[in-house]
Design an enzyme around this catalytic site. Structure first.
Site, PDB file in Angstrom:
ATOM      1  CB  CYS A 149      -0.591   0.417   5.980  1.00 56.11           C
ATOM      2  SG  CYS A 149       0.021   0.532   4.297  1.00 56.11           S
ATOM      3  CB  CYS A 181      -2.786  -0.695   3.343  1.00 49.57           C
ATOM      4  SG  CYS A 181      -1.129  -1.376   3.573  1.00 49.57           S
TER       5      CYS A 181
END
Length: 108
Positions: free
Chosen positions: A33, A36
């Site tokens: 991600c 993230c």
């Protein structure tokens, strides 16, 4: 992870969140991600600055499906603030540090 964040998994989540003496902000994330990875250093800064008032914990959604499903995490990063073992605030998406702190301020 650093000394200021805690890594949780399906087996340690409940015990840790319920036993915490300060609010716990759980970062639901995954290795693949991009957002993230963008928010990780921001969370590290917040963890260091708010030590003793807030704890940052990370939970990898790919490795911990039970907790991920229990809290209905569909998009990442999802940040859920737990106070007294109960979810109080859910933030979805990478946000700037100032905005994160503003949204959490009422619980710290």
């Amino acid at each position: 992870m650093s000394a200021t964040t805690v890594t949780l998994d399906d087996s340690t989540f409940d015990e840790h969140v319920k036993a915490a003496e300060v609010p716990v902000l759980v970062d639901f994330w995954a290795e693949w991600c991009g957002p993230c990875k963008m928010i990780a250093p921001v969370l590290e800064e917040i963890a260091a600055e708010q030590a003793g008032r807030l704890q940052i914990a990370k939970l990898n959604i790919d490795e911990n499906l039970d907790i991920t499903r229990r809290f209905g995490v569909m998009s990442i990063p999802t940040l859920i603030l737990f106070k007294d073992g109960e979810p109080k605030v859910r933030l979805v998406g990478a946000k700037p540090k100032g905005q994160l702190l503003q949204e959490l301020a009422g619980y710290l």
